[in-house]
Design a protein around this motif. Sequence first.
Motif, PDB file in Angstrom:
ATOM      1  N   ASN A  38       0.825  -1.205   0.000  1.00  0.00           N
ATOM      2  CA  ASN A  38       0.000   0.000   0.000  1.00  0.00           C
ATOM      3  C   ASN A  38       0.858   1.253   0.000  1.00  0.00           C
ATOM      4  O   ASN A  38       0.612   2.178  -0.772  1.00  0.00           O
ATOM      5  N   SER A  39       1.851   1.271   0.880  1.00  0.00           N
ATOM      6  CA  SER A  39       2.667   2.477   0.987  1.00  0.00           C
ATOM      7  C   SER A  39       3.340   2.791  -0.335  1.00  0.00           C
ATOM      8  O   SER A  39       3.257   3.907  -0.854  1.00  0.00           O
ATOM      9  N   VAL A  40       4.005   1.772  -0.856  1.00  0.00           N
ATOM     10  CA  VAL A  40       4.750   2.013  -2.084  1.00  0.00           C
ATOM     11  C   VAL A  40       3.795   2.326  -3.226  1.00  0.00           C
ATOM     12  O   VAL A  40       3.991   3.294  -3.978  1.00  0.00           O
ATOM     13  N   GLY A  41       2.729   1.533  -3.314  1.00  0.00           N
ATOM     14  CA  GLY A  41       1.793   1.754  -4.408  1.00  0.00           C
ATOM     15  C   GLY A  41       1.186   3.148  -4.376  1.00  0.00           C
ATOM     16  O   GLY A  41       1.231   3.896  -5.363  1.00  0.00           O
ATOM     17  N   ILE A  42       0.661   3.502  -3.217  1.00  0.00           N
ATOM     18  CA  ILE A  42       0.011   4.805  -3.112  1.00  0.00           C
ATOM     19  C   ILE A  42       1.037   5.917  -3.312  1.00  0.00           C
ATOM     20  O   ILE A  42       0.792   6.899  -4.027  1.00  0.00           O
ATOM     21  N   GLY A  43       2.196   5.743  -2.698  1.00  0.00           N
ATOM     22  CA  GLY A  43       3.226   6.770  -2.813  1.00  0.00           C
ATOM     23  C   GLY A  43       3.632   7.014  -4.259  1.00  0.00           C
ATOM     24  O   GLY A  43       3.687   8.161  -4.714  1.00  0.00           O
ATOM     25  N   MET A  44       3.873   5.925  -4.957  1.00  0.00           N
ATOM     26  CA  MET A  44       4.291   6.057  -6.362  1.00  0.00           C
ATOM     27  C   MET A  44       3.185   6.708  -7.193  1.00  0.00           C
ATOM     28  O   MET A  44       3.434   7.617  -7.979  1.00  0.00           O
ATOM     29  N   SER A  45       1.971   6.229  -6.996  1.00  0.00           N
ATOM     30  CA  SER A  45       0.878   6.774  -7.802  1.00  0.00           C
ATOM     31  C   SER A  45       0.707   8.262  -7.532  1.00  0.00           C
ATOM     32  O   SER A  45       0.506   9.058  -8.461  1.00  0.00           O
ATOM     33  N   LEU A  46       0.811   8.622  -6.260  1.00  0.00           N
ATOM     34  CA  LEU A  46       0.648  10.032  -5.928  1.00  0.00           C
ATOM     35  C   LEU A  46       1.781  10.856  -6.531  1.00  0.00           C
ATOM     36  O   LEU A  46       1.576  11.979  -6.989  1.00  0.00           O
ATOM     37  N   PHE A  47       2.954  10.261  -6.515  1.00  0.00           N
ATOM     38  CA  PHE A  47       4.075  10.973  -7.113  1.00  0.00           C
ATOM     39  C   PHE A  47       3.810  11.212  -8.592  1.00  0.00           C
ATOM     40  O   PHE A  47       4.085  12.288  -9.133  1.00  0.00           O
ATOM     41  N   ALA A  48       3.231  10.187  -9.220  1.00  0.00           N
ATOM     42  CA  ALA A  48       2.888  10.352 -10.631  1.00  0.00           C
ATOM     43  C   ALA A  48       1.877  11.486 -10.797  1.00  0.00           C
ATOM     44  O   ALA A  48       1.992  12.315 -11.712  1.00  0.00           O
ATOM     45  N   GLY A 103      -1.079  21.458  -9.472  1.00  0.00           N
ATOM     46  CA  GLY A 103      -0.312  22.441  -8.725  1.00  0.00           C
ATOM     47  C   GLY A 103       0.373  21.915  -7.493  1.00  0.00           C
ATOM     48  O   GLY A 103       0.509  22.617  -6.497  1.00  0.00           O
ATOM     49  N   VAL A 104       0.771  20.668  -7.525  1.00  0.00           N
ATOM     50  CA  VAL A 104       1.468  20.125  -6.362  1.00  0.00           C
ATOM     51  C   VAL A 104       2.810  19.525  -6.771  1.00  0.00           C
ATOM     52  O   VAL A 104       3.248  18.535  -6.234  1.00  0.00           O
ATOM     53  N   GLN A 105       3.444  20.174  -7.745  1.00  0.00           N
ATOM     54  CA  GLN A 105       4.694  19.590  -8.230  1.00  0.00           C
ATOM     55  C   GLN A 105       5.804  19.615  -7.191  1.00  0.00           C
ATOM     56  O   GLN A 105       6.802  18.928  -7.329  1.00  0.00           O
ATOM     57  N   ASP A 106       5.655  20.400  -6.185  1.00  0.00           N
ATOM     58  CA  ASP A 106       6.749  20.522  -5.224  1.00  0.00           C
ATOM     59  C   ASP A 106       6.831  19.358  -4.246  1.00  0.00           C
ATOM     60  O   ASP A 106       7.744  19.290  -3.435  1.00  0.00           O
ATOM     61  N   ILE A 107       5.879  18.447  -4.303  1.00  0.00           N
ATOM     62  CA  ILE A 107       5.962  17.285  -3.403  1.00  0.00           C
ATOM     63  C   ILE A 107       6.841  16.242  -4.068  1.00  0.00           C
ATOM     64  O   ILE A 107       6.511  15.734  -5.138  1.00  0.00           O
ATOM     65  N   ASN A 108       7.934  15.919  -3.433  1.00  0.00           N
ATOM     66  CA  ASN A 108       8.811  14.944  -4.061  1.00  0.00           C
ATOM     67  C   ASN A 108       8.439  13.528  -3.663  1.00  0.00           C
ATOM     68  O   ASN A 108       7.506  13.301  -2.881  1.00  0.00           O
ATOM     69  N   LEU A 109       9.186  12.597  -4.210  1.00  0.00           N
ATOM     70  CA  LEU A 109       8.836  11.188  -4.023  1.00  0.00           C
ATOM     71  C   LEU A 109       8.879  10.781  -2.557  1.00  0.00           C
ATOM     72  O   LEU A 109       7.989  10.082  -2.051  1.00  0.00           O
ATOM     73  N   GLN A 110       9.928  11.235  -1.850  1.00  0.00           N
ATOM     74  CA  GLN A 110      10.062  10.818  -0.452  1.00  0.00           C
ATOM     75  C   GLN A 110       8.853  11.265   0.360  1.00  0.00           C
ATOM     76  O   GLN A 110       8.319  10.511   1.178  1.00  0.00           O
ATOM     77  N   GLU A 111       8.442  12.487   0.116  1.00  0.00           N
ATOM     78  CA  GLU A 111       7.310  12.998   0.889  1.00  0.00           C
ATOM     79  C   GLU A 111       6.030  12.245   0.538  1.00  0.00           C
ATOM     80  O   GLU A 111       5.199  11.962   1.404  1.00  0.00           O
ATOM     81  N   ASN A 112       5.912  11.911  -0.720  1.00  0.00           N
ATOM     82  CA  ASN A 112       4.746  11.128  -1.111  1.00  0.00           C
ATOM     83  C   ASN A 112       4.742   9.776  -0.421  1.00  0.00           C
ATOM     84  O   ASN A 112       3.703   9.304   0.043  1.00  0.00           O
ATOM     85  N   LEU A 113       5.916   9.165  -0.383  1.00  0.00           N
ATOM     86  CA  LEU A 113       6.000   7.862   0.270  1.00  0.00           C
ATOM     87  C   LEU A 113       5.681   7.989   1.753  1.00  0.00           C
ATOM     88  O   LEU A 113       4.998   7.142   2.332  1.00  0.00           O
ATOM     89  N   LEU A 114       6.201   9.039   2.347  1.00  0.00           N
ATOM     90  CA  LEU A 114       5.934   9.275   3.768  1.00  0.00           C
ATOM     91  C   LEU A 114       4.429   9.387   4.010  1.00  0.00           C
ATOM     92  O   LEU A 114       3.865   8.737   4.893  1.00  0.00           O
ATOM     93  N   PHE A 115       3.821  10.186   3.183  1.00  0.00           N
ATOM     94  CA  PHE A 115       2.374  10.360   3.317  1.00  0.00           C
ATOM     95  C   PHE A 115       1.644   9.039   3.093  1.00  0.00           C
ATOM     96  O   PHE A 115       0.721   8.681   3.835  1.00  0.00           O
ATOM     97  N   ALA A 116       2.117   8.314   2.097  1.00  0.00           N
ATOM     98  CA  ALA A 116       1.460   7.036   1.790  1.00  0.00           C
ATOM     99  C   ALA A 116       1.593   6.073   2.953  1.00  0.00           C
ATOM    100  O   ALA A 116       0.652   5.328   3.269  1.00  0.00           O
ATOM    101  N   PHE A 120      -6.676   6.237  -4.777  1.00  0.00           N
ATOM    102  CA  PHE A 120      -5.556   5.300  -4.740  1.00  0.00           C
ATOM    103  C   PHE A 120      -5.607   4.428  -3.495  1.00  0.00           C
ATOM    104  O   PHE A 120      -5.322   3.238  -3.551  1.00  0.00           O
ATOM    105  N   ALA A 121      -5.947   5.052  -2.403  1.00  0.00           N
ATOM    106  CA  ALA A 121      -6.014   4.261  -1.169  1.00  0.00           C
ATOM    107  C   ALA A 121      -6.997   3.116  -1.352  1.00  0.00           C
ATOM    108  O   ALA A 121      -6.740   1.981  -0.960  1.00  0.00           O
ATOM    109  N   PHE A 122      -8.089   3.426  -1.975  1.00  0.00           N
ATOM    110  CA  PHE A 122      -9.112   2.421  -2.191  1.00  0.00           C
ATOM    111  C   PHE A 122      -8.639   1.358  -3.171  1.00  0.00           C
ATOM    112  O   PHE A 122      -8.723   0.163  -2.914  1.00  0.00           O
ATOM    113  N   VAL A 123      -8.109   1.820  -4.285  1.00  0.00           N
ATOM    114  CA  VAL A 123      -7.720   0.893  -5.341  1.00  0.00           C
ATOM    115  C   VAL A 123      -6.572  -0.006  -4.897  1.00  0.00           C
ATOM    116  O   VAL A 123      -6.614  -1.219  -5.085  1.00  0.00           O
ATOM    117  N   TRP A 124      -5.585   0.604  -4.271  1.00  0.00           N
ATOM    118  CA  TRP A 124      -4.430  -0.203  -3.894  1.00  0.00           C
ATOM    119  C   TRP A 124      -4.777  -1.193  -2.802  1.00  0.00           C
ATOM    120  O   TRP A 124      -4.236  -2.296  -2.757  1.00  0.00           O
TER     121      TRP A 124
END
Lengths: 216, 823
Positions: free
Chosen positions: B172-182, B190-203, B392-396
């Motif tokens: 879930n973490s990786v899946g959601i994080g990656m998708s959100l990063f995408a 308008g959220v380009q400033d969120i990088n991958l690490q932060e997305n993963l953290l959030f996920a 994504f949370a739902f799908v993953w």
Amino acid sequence: MGALQSFPGQPQYLDLAEKTGFSFEQIGVLHKRFKQLSHKEETLRRDHFSEIPDLACNPIRAQIIEAFFDRRNFGQNGEGTVEEIGFEEFLVVMSHFRPPSLPMTEEQRGKVRREKLRFLFNMHDTDNDGTITLEEYRHVVEELLSRSGALEKETAKSIADAAMLEVASISMGHMEPDEFYEGITFEHFLKLLDGFEIESRMNIRFLNMDTITLCK
Amino acid sequence: MDLSITRRAVVLLFICTTFSLLYGSKGEVPPKPVVGVTILPPVKPDNVPQAYPESEKASLPVFTMDYPRIQVPFEITLWMLLASFAKIGFHVYHKITIWVPESCLLISIGLIVGAIMHSVHEEPPAVLTTNVFFLYMLPPIVLDSGYFMPTRPFFENIGTVLWFAVVGTLWNSVGIGMSLFAICQIEAFGVQDINLQENLLFASIISAVDPVAVLNVFEDVSVNEQLYIVVFGECLFNDAVTVVLYNMFNFVADMPVVEPVDVFLGVARFFVVGLGGMGFGTLFGFVAAFTTRFTSKVREIEPLFIFMYSYLAYLVAELFAISSIMAIVTCALTMKYYVEENVSQRSCTTIRHVVKMLGSISETLIFFFLGVVTITTEHEWNWGYILCTLLFAFVWRGLGILVLTQIINPFRTIPFNLKDQFGLAYGGLRGAISFALAFTLPDNIGRKQLFVTATIVIILFTVFLQGISIRPLIEFINVRRTNRNLDTINVEIHGRLMEHTIAGIEDLCGQWSHFYWKDKFMKFNNRILRRILIRDSRAESSIVSLYKKLELQNAMELLDNISGDLSAAPSIVSLYEEKKNSAKPKKFMAADLRNMHNILSKNMYKIRQRTVAYTSKHALPNDSQNREILIRRHSSIRRSLRPGSFQSSMVPKSHKYFSLPAGKSLDSKFPPVMPSTADDHETMSEVAYPSRRSRFSKPSRSSSSAAMPLRRLDTLKEAPSVDVLNEDSSESGRSGHGVSRTNSSYSDSRVPAARRHLNSSADNNNSSQDNLRNNYNEAEEEEEEEQRPQPSSPSPSPAWAAEPGDNATRNPLLRRPQWNPNK
């Protein structure tokens, strides 16, 4: 025999697979085990079973072993006991523990249930008269409790008695004072364990791989 | 400054009183302003600011206030009270909690409180800092789950549980994080400033599931045991995984560049953290068990050891920055078995209650704060990001369950079918952990606001939407269910028989599964662990403790006798009736069943400690209720047997089984009944008289089978051996025997009373009183059933409403006021 062992998928196996529902691999594994237990003989006798170290601490060892030599468990309508069993019988007895293939219809479920309960029932009903008498029941409970060492026979007895009383009240309902409950018939047995989902519990996942080397 | 603090307290108080009144008035519309005004003036310390300037004269102040001194504990207490009031309130209308999970209600209350606070421009409590959450709020919740984990199903399904908890959470973490990063790469959001690490953290934050509500539902509809335990275990262990991931990503999120070696180190750290936590947990668990070996002289602090050691395990794990959740869970799991054998029955009850209480209040507070914070924090709303998160949370989650089940199914004896999978996937509610983690995000993360908002949205969405809809859905798709109330000895016996058979057959065919390992562990356990950890390590210790338990109950019955507990009356009534019809076959009573269950479960399969019924996160095990019933049942039996009971050991020596050899006659075993003892009520002897008579007129059948456990309780002689069990012990010693036990019971009787009350009053189960009563009625009904030819379903009509009427015709004495069951 060696040939049979090394070629799973042989017609001999096909027969057995049809009869018992095991896959070829499972039959292969079990056959190996059979050979190991019987010291490469064609048949198994009781003393072979007694040699299994893992089984030694099982409190109902005797019943389990007896079940393998009980004709009632061989699928035909036989009665009585045999002295030695071949691989086919071994496999048939084992097949009582095969997990049912899901999903089942209600009908299948009932059938599987009956079959598994019949196996347990036969373990109780040692004299094969169709009822579990109090004596038989007591015996089983005693055996079950025998390992704990703490309980006296008396306790086991009273538990068995209590259980019997319970059976009487469940299956007979109202009884006159002078009535006597002879024993549990299979129908009562079914009724008794009505809520007990044996079809999903009395299962062993037979492995496809060979784990014999890991066991004694 | 003083004023602002005071105002804050006043607002809190105001809310508190309002709510208490709200619930006091059974959920009617709260007369808010009026009550508030009338209540407030005395509390409002207007004179505080003036008190200080005037005290310059150094004359002794007559009245002072020092609010800052008590501010923190004071406010905490108020918040807790408020949350607890809310909980009481939910049960005013009992049916609400069936259809709407409690967490939803708590959040709603929190929202209301938040709105009030917002309207008076009050900031939310600063309680939810990282430290407070992780050091004080989280441990009780996890301890609760760990301690009440149904051990047996858990170990039977441990592979699947860990598989879903660890791999599922990673997925879930990786899946959601990656998708959100995408998603973040799309400019329109308008959220380009969120990088991958932060997305993963959030996920990783939002992949922690916390399905308290779901577990409650599962329990109510009694879904199959496998599904239940997987959801339970998943939520427990994925907390651990999530926290580990969170710390890891939190660390990584600071790094500008992540090198491959960091990934490798991360994986290594993951294992260190997880396994290290387990190690510490086991260690402290054993130490705790070992300590309780020596606490027999200091019973009053016994429970404390449990909490202190668990907490110590937690803190030490925190110290080394390894998974503290893992540590406390394994600690609880390890020690439970040994500790509960070592400590006294009362300590055991205390432990359970306190664990439940702490866990429950922590969780209540968290959900409550969730509501408050939702209103009072500033949100950053970004439609695109938040909706995508939800999606994504739902799908993953769904995908994860689908894929992971396919992988694990071949290894399971009973594979999960599609319905089970749906239950698993849909049960993925987010909860307390996610919220707390989000709220404790470090400030250097640019889009913290957005993350908090998104987390709150996803929690609210899942808790409200899924939480409310899961019950109808589960019932609709008809998930495989397990019949959990198998309260017959036969089922117990055959269950054990079957297990032994399976173990035997497995040995026979040279395979090993968990039965094999269980066997091995049990040998090790019996030979070494028990010797070290348990005071009375003889194999029979469990039985002795059982007898002690029953002994206690006996004492309580005596107490009941004396105090004339009215609530026990109906059972006497029914007992009386039973005596009259005693020739009819009887089922064993609940007391007997329980007794035998215990004996069977403790002795038959050496490996297993029978697990208590499933426990929801907010309810103590039903055990206590049953015990309560049992106690009352005992007492009623006692009372009716009483005239005889004080002279003889009140115990029929042979049990009247239908199939029993006729050799044992009862007559010889009953000494002539003496005049009843002084403290007997008239009524009692009146009531008991017919029973006595019937006992003698139909000696072979009439005496109540329920008296059996009483007979077995003879251990009060304090004989260490179980010889006393022997029913055939000499006749001659009997009367003296009976007296002695009566005496000792009397002397004991004061103490257990406390426990009894604790049981009945502190039981925070949903409307425990109602349940109790229902169960009680059921027990009664059960008894009634025994007298009917066909066991019919228990009629819903209250048993004791009908019974007195019935009996009135037979024995008017039963209608005496002191017997009147209508409390």
